[in-house]
Write a protein that holds these residues in place. Structure first.
Motif, PDB file in Angstrom:
ATOM      1  N   HIS A 135       0.803  -1.227   0.000  1.00  0.00           N
ATOM      2  CA  HIS A 135       0.000   0.000   0.000  1.00  0.00           C
ATOM      3  C   HIS A 135       0.834   1.273   0.000  1.00  0.00           C
ATOM      4  CE1 HIS A 135      -2.716   3.188   1.289  1.00  0.00           C
ATOM      5  NE2 HIS A 135      -3.704   2.418   0.862  1.00  0.00           N
ATOM      6  N   GLY A 136       1.842   1.343   0.834  1.00  0.00           N
ATOM      7  CA  GLY A 136       2.605   2.585   0.948  1.00  0.00           C
ATOM      8  C   GLY A 136       2.141   3.444   2.110  1.00  0.00           C
ATOM      9  N   ASN A 137       2.814   4.566   2.290  1.00  0.00           N
ATOM     10  CA  ASN A 137       2.560   5.446   3.423  1.00  0.00           C
ATOM     11  C   ASN A 137       1.170   6.070   3.354  1.00  0.00           C
ATOM     12  OD1 ASN A 137       4.075   6.193   5.739  1.00  0.00           O
ATOM     13  ND2 ASN A 137       4.122   8.308   5.025  1.00  0.00           N
ATOM     14  N   VAL A 138       0.529   6.223   4.507  1.00  0.00           N
ATOM     15  CA  VAL A 138      -0.845   6.730   4.586  1.00  0.00           C
ATOM     16  C   VAL A 138      -0.858   8.124   5.195  1.00  0.00           C
ATOM     17  CG1 VAL A 138      -3.127   6.350   5.617  1.00  0.00           C
ATOM     18  CG2 VAL A 138      -1.797   4.402   4.762  1.00  0.00           C
ATOM     19  N   ALA A 139      -1.663   9.004   4.622  1.00  0.00           N
ATOM     20  CA  ALA A 139      -1.806  10.362   5.147  1.00  0.00           C
ATOM     21  C   ALA A 139      -2.556  10.354   6.468  1.00  0.00           C
ATOM     22  CB  ALA A 139      -2.541  11.239   4.132  1.00  0.00           C
ATOM     23  N   ASP A 140      -2.336  11.382   7.270  1.00  0.00           N
ATOM     24  CA  ASP A 140      -3.014  11.498   8.559  1.00  0.00           C
ATOM     25  C   ASP A 140      -4.524  11.424   8.390  1.00  0.00           C
ATOM     26  OD1 ASP A 140      -0.587  11.777   9.763  1.00  0.00           O
ATOM     27  OD2 ASP A 140      -0.722  13.939  10.073  1.00  0.00           O
ATOM     28  N   ALA A 141      -5.174  10.845   9.398  1.00  0.00           N
ATOM     29  CA  ALA A 141      -6.638  10.774   9.486  1.00  0.00           C
ATOM     30  C   ALA A 141      -7.273   9.822   8.478  1.00  0.00           C
ATOM     31  CB  ALA A 141      -7.270  12.159   9.347  1.00  0.00           C
ATOM     32  N   GLN A 142      -6.462   9.012   7.769  1.00  0.00           N
ATOM     33  CA  GLN A 142      -7.007   8.091   6.786  1.00  0.00           C
ATOM     34  C   GLN A 142      -6.886   6.627   7.226  1.00  0.00           C
ATOM     35  OE1 GLN A 142      -5.779   8.765   2.739  1.00  0.00           O
ATOM     36  NE2 GLN A 142      -6.084  10.978   2.879  1.00  0.00           N
ATOM     37  N   CYS A 143      -6.799   6.398   8.531  1.00  0.00           N
ATOM     38  CA  CYS A 143      -6.615   5.026   9.013  1.00  0.00           C
ATOM     39  C   CYS A 143      -7.806   4.137   8.677  1.00  0.00           C
ATOM     40  CB  CYS A 143      -6.342   5.030  10.511  1.00  0.00           C
ATOM     41  SG  CYS A 143      -7.595   5.869  11.503  1.00  0.00           S
ATOM     42  N   ALA A 144      -9.013   4.578   9.007  1.00  0.00           N
ATOM     43  CA  ALA A 144     -10.202   3.770   8.720  1.00  0.00           C
ATOM     44  C   ALA A 144     -10.477   3.709   7.223  1.00  0.00           C
ATOM     45  CB  ALA A 144     -11.416   4.327   9.456  1.00  0.00           C
ATOM     46  N   LEU A 145     -10.222   4.802   6.538  1.00  0.00           N
ATOM     47  CA  LEU A 145     -10.457   4.858   5.092  1.00  0.00           C
ATOM     48  C   LEU A 145      -9.625   3.805   4.370  1.00  0.00           C
ATOM     49  CD1 LEU A 145     -11.889   6.527   2.802  1.00  0.00           C
ATOM     50  CD2 LEU A 145      -9.749   7.806   2.626  1.00  0.00           C
ATOM     51  N   THR A 146      -8.332   3.761   4.655  1.00  0.00           N
ATOM     52  CA  THR A 146      -7.460   2.815   3.958  1.00  0.00           C
ATOM     53  C   THR A 146      -7.690   1.380   4.445  1.00  0.00           C
ATOM     54  OG1 THR A 146      -5.711   3.353   5.554  1.00  0.00           O
ATOM     55  CG2 THR A 146      -5.667   4.499   3.437  1.00  0.00           C
ATOM     56  N   THR A 147      -7.976   1.210   5.731  1.00  0.00           N
ATOM     57  CA  THR A 147      -8.222  -0.134   6.254  1.00  0.00           C
ATOM     58  C   THR A 147      -9.506  -0.719   5.671  1.00  0.00           C
ATOM     59  OG1 THR A 147      -7.063   0.423   8.307  1.00  0.00           O
ATOM     60  CG2 THR A 147      -8.508  -1.509   8.343  1.00  0.00           C
ATOM     61  N   SER A 148     -10.536   0.092   5.569  1.00  0.00           N
ATOM     62  CA  SER A 148     -11.793  -0.403   4.984  1.00  0.00           C
ATOM     63  C   SER A 148     -11.610  -0.729   3.508  1.00  0.00           C
ATOM     64  CB  SER A 148     -12.918   0.618   5.183  1.00  0.00           C
ATOM     65  OG  SER A 148     -12.609   1.877   4.615  1.00  0.00           O
ATOM     66  N   ARG A 149     -10.794   0.034   2.809  1.00  0.00           N
ATOM     67  CA  ARG A 149     -10.526  -0.264   1.391  1.00  0.00           C
ATOM     68  C   ARG A 149      -9.814  -1.595   1.246  1.00  0.00           C
ATOM     69  NH1 ARG A 149      -8.372   5.704  -0.488  1.00  0.00           N
ATOM     70  NH2 ARG A 149     -10.403   6.597  -1.072  1.00  0.00           N
ATOM     71  N   ILE A 150      -8.861  -1.856   2.118  1.00  0.00           N
ATOM     72  CA  ILE A 150      -8.138  -3.124   2.071  1.00  0.00           C
ATOM     73  C   ILE A 150      -9.067  -4.290   2.372  1.00  0.00           C
ATOM     74  CG2 ILE A 150      -6.425  -4.477   3.356  1.00  0.00           C
ATOM     75  CD1 ILE A 150      -4.739  -1.839   3.386  1.00  0.00           C
ATOM     76  N   LEU A 151      -9.864  -4.165   3.423  1.00  0.00           N
ATOM     77  CA  LEU A 151     -10.793  -5.245   3.780  1.00  0.00           C
ATOM     78  C   LEU A 151     -11.789  -5.517   2.664  1.00  0.00           C
ATOM     79  CD1 LEU A 151     -11.499  -4.379   7.527  1.00  0.00           C
ATOM     80  CD2 LEU A 151     -10.351  -6.428   6.669  1.00  0.00           C
ATOM     81  N   GLN A 152     -12.273  -4.468   2.027  1.00  0.00           N
ATOM     82  CA  GLN A 152     -13.276  -4.621   0.974  1.00  0.00           C
ATOM     83  C   GLN A 152     -12.746  -5.435  -0.208  1.00  0.00           C
ATOM     84  OE1 GLN A 152     -14.381  -1.366  -1.743  1.00  0.00           O
ATOM     85  NE2 GLN A 152     -16.411  -1.407  -0.801  1.00  0.00           N
ATOM     86  N   GLN A 153     -11.444  -5.471  -0.399  1.00  0.00           N
ATOM     87  CA  GLN A 153     -10.849  -6.215  -1.511  1.00  0.00           C
ATOM     88  C   GLN A 153     -10.709  -7.710  -1.225  1.00  0.00           C
ATOM     89  OE1 GLN A 153      -7.376  -4.151  -3.461  1.00  0.00           O
ATOM     90  NE2 GLN A 153      -7.693  -2.672  -1.801  1.00  0.00           N
ATOM     91  N   LEU A 154     -10.922  -8.111   0.023  1.00  0.00           N
ATOM     92  CA  LEU A 154     -10.732  -9.509   0.391  1.00  0.00           C
ATOM     93  C   LEU A 154     -11.986 -10.334   0.109  1.00  0.00           C
ATOM     94  CD1 LEU A 154      -8.992  -8.999   3.862  1.00  0.00           C
ATOM     95  CD2 LEU A 154      -7.900  -9.344   1.626  1.00  0.00           C
ATOM     96  N   PRO A 155     -11.827 -11.563  -0.380  1.00  0.00           N
ATOM     97  CA  PRO A 155     -12.983 -12.442  -0.585  1.00  0.00           C
ATOM     98  C   PRO A 155     -13.757 -12.633   0.718  1.00  0.00           C
ATOM     99  CG  PRO A 155     -11.034 -13.355  -1.632  1.00  0.00           C
ATOM    100  CD  PRO A 155     -10.563 -12.188  -0.817  1.00  0.00           C
ATOM    101  N   GLY A 156     -15.071 -12.414   0.652  1.00  0.00           N
ATOM    102  CA  GLY A 156     -15.912 -12.533   1.825  1.00  0.00           C
ATOM    103  C   GLY A 156     -16.147 -11.230   2.562  1.00  0.00           C
ATOM    104  N   PHE A 157     -15.389 -10.207   2.201  1.00  0.00           N
ATOM    105  CA  PHE A 157     -15.508  -8.916   2.877  1.00  0.00           C
ATOM    106  C   PHE A 157     -15.971  -7.811   1.915  1.00  0.00           C
ATOM    107  CE2 PHE A 157     -12.657 -11.384   5.445  1.00  0.00           C
ATOM    108  CZ  PHE A 157     -12.967 -11.047   6.739  1.00  0.00           C
ATOM    109  N   GLU A 158     -16.500  -8.213   0.789  1.00  0.00           N
ATOM    110  CA  GLU A 158     -16.906  -7.226  -0.214  1.00  0.00           C
ATOM    111  C   GLU A 158     -18.005  -6.284   0.276  1.00  0.00           C
ATOM    112  OE1 GLU A 158     -15.535 -10.996  -2.364  1.00  0.00           O
ATOM    113  OE2 GLU A 158     -16.855 -10.515  -0.668  1.00  0.00           O
ATOM    114  N   SER A 159     -18.736  -6.695   1.316  1.00  0.00           N
ATOM    115  CA  SER A 159     -19.829  -5.855   1.821  1.00  0.00           C
ATOM    116  C   SER A 159     -19.345  -4.678   2.663  1.00  0.00           C
ATOM    117  CB  SER A 159     -20.785  -6.704   2.660  1.00  0.00           C
ATOM    118  OG  SER A 159     -20.128  -7.244   3.799  1.00  0.00           O
ATOM    119  N   ILE A 160     -18.063  -4.674   3.009  1.00  0.00           N
ATOM    120  CA  ILE A 160     -17.519  -3.559   3.803  1.00  0.00           C
ATOM    121  C   ILE A 160     -17.674  -2.250   3.025  1.00  0.00           C
ATOM    122  CG2 ILE A 160     -15.369  -2.499   4.621  1.00  0.00           C
ATOM    123  CD1 ILE A 160     -16.165  -4.536   6.560  1.00  0.00           C
TER     124      ILE A 160
END
Length: 203
Positions: A135-160
Motif C-alpha cells: 500500500h505505501g505510506n498513509v496520510a493522517d486521518a485516513q486510518c479507517a479509510l485505507t483499512t476499509s478499502r483493504i478489507l473490501q478487496q478480500l474475498p468474503g468482505f466485499e460488503s464492507i
C-alpha cells in the motif's frame, strides 16, 4: 482552465497531501527477516479500534494479520519502537509481547481498545498481507479509510463500506459470523503521548 492553472492546482494538491503524511519508514530486508514471526493457530484478522472514553467516538483503526507472518497494519499511526521494524505503515515481528505493547500503548484513561478477531482462510490472510505491504505510506486521518478499502478487496468482505470513521468500521466488522470481541482498558496517564513504548525492553 488554463494549462498554468491546471498545473498550479495539481501542484497545490500534491503539496497538501505530502504535508499531511508522516515520513515514510523503510526497514531493510535483513531487519524484516530477523524478526519474522507467525502466531500458532489459524490464519486470522484482528481489527483494533481505539475509542475515546469521553465521547465514544473512534480515534484510530489498525489491522493485525496472521498469515505466513504476523504484522500490524498501522496506517498513519504514532506507535514506534526501535526494535520493531517498519515499512511505511506495516509493523513486523508481531510476537505476543509486541502485540501486547502495541495495544497497551493505545489504552489510557481517555481511550480503550476494541479487539475484534476473525479466523480466515490462509489464502485470505495472505492476500491481506500482500495488500498492506504494497500500500505505501498513509496520510493522517485516513486510518479507517485505507483499512476499509483493504478489507473490501478480500474475498468474503466485499460488503464492507469504505469510510472515514473507525467506529463505523468496527461495527461492520462485528457483523461477520465468527467475530470475537474484547475490550482493553488501562487507567494510567490520560495523555497518550506520555507513554513511550520505545522504553519497553523487548525480549
Amino acid at each position: 482552465m488554463s494549462s498554468f492553472n491546471k498545473f498550479f492546482l495539481i501542484f497545490a494538491v500534491a503539496l497538501a497531501l505530502s504535508a499531511c503524511s508522516k515520513p515514510a519508514k523503510w526497514s531493510s530486508d535483513e531487519e524484516l527477516a530477523r524478526v519474522q514471526y507467525r502466531a500458532a493457530g489459524p490464519a486470522k484478522l484482528t481489527l483494533f479500534t481505539m475509542i475515546n472514553n469521553r465521547s465514544g467516538a473512534g480515534a484510530h483503526s489498525a489491522l493485525m494479520i496472521n498469515a505466513s507472518q504476523r504484522v500490524i497494519w498501522d496506517p498513519a499511526g504514532t506507535f514506534h519502537h526501535p526494535a520493531i521494524p517498519e515499512r511505511h505503515d506495516v509493523l513486523f515481528g508481531i510476537n505476543p509481547q509486541v502485540a501486547d505493547v502495541y495495544t497497551r500503548y493505545h489504552a489510557r484513561q481517555t481511550f480503550h481498545v476494541v479487539v475484534q478477531e476473525l479466523e480466515v482462510s490462509p489464502e485470505v490472510a495472505e492476500m491481506a498481507l500482500g495488500l498492506v505491504k504494497g500500500h505505501g505510506n498513509v496520510a493522517d486521518a485516513q486510518c479507517a479509510l485505507t483499512t476499509s478499502r483493504i478489507l473490501q478487496q478480500l474475498p468474503g468482505f466485499e460488503s464492507i463500506k469504505v469510510g472515514w470513521y473507525p467506529k463505523a468500521l468496527a461495527e461492520q466488522f462485528a457483523a461477520f459470523e465468527g467475530v470475537t470481541e474484547r475490550r482493553l482498558y488501562e487507567y494510567d496517564d490520560a495523555n497518550l503521548a506520555a507513554y513511550d513504548p520505545s522504553k519497553v525492553k523487548l525480549n
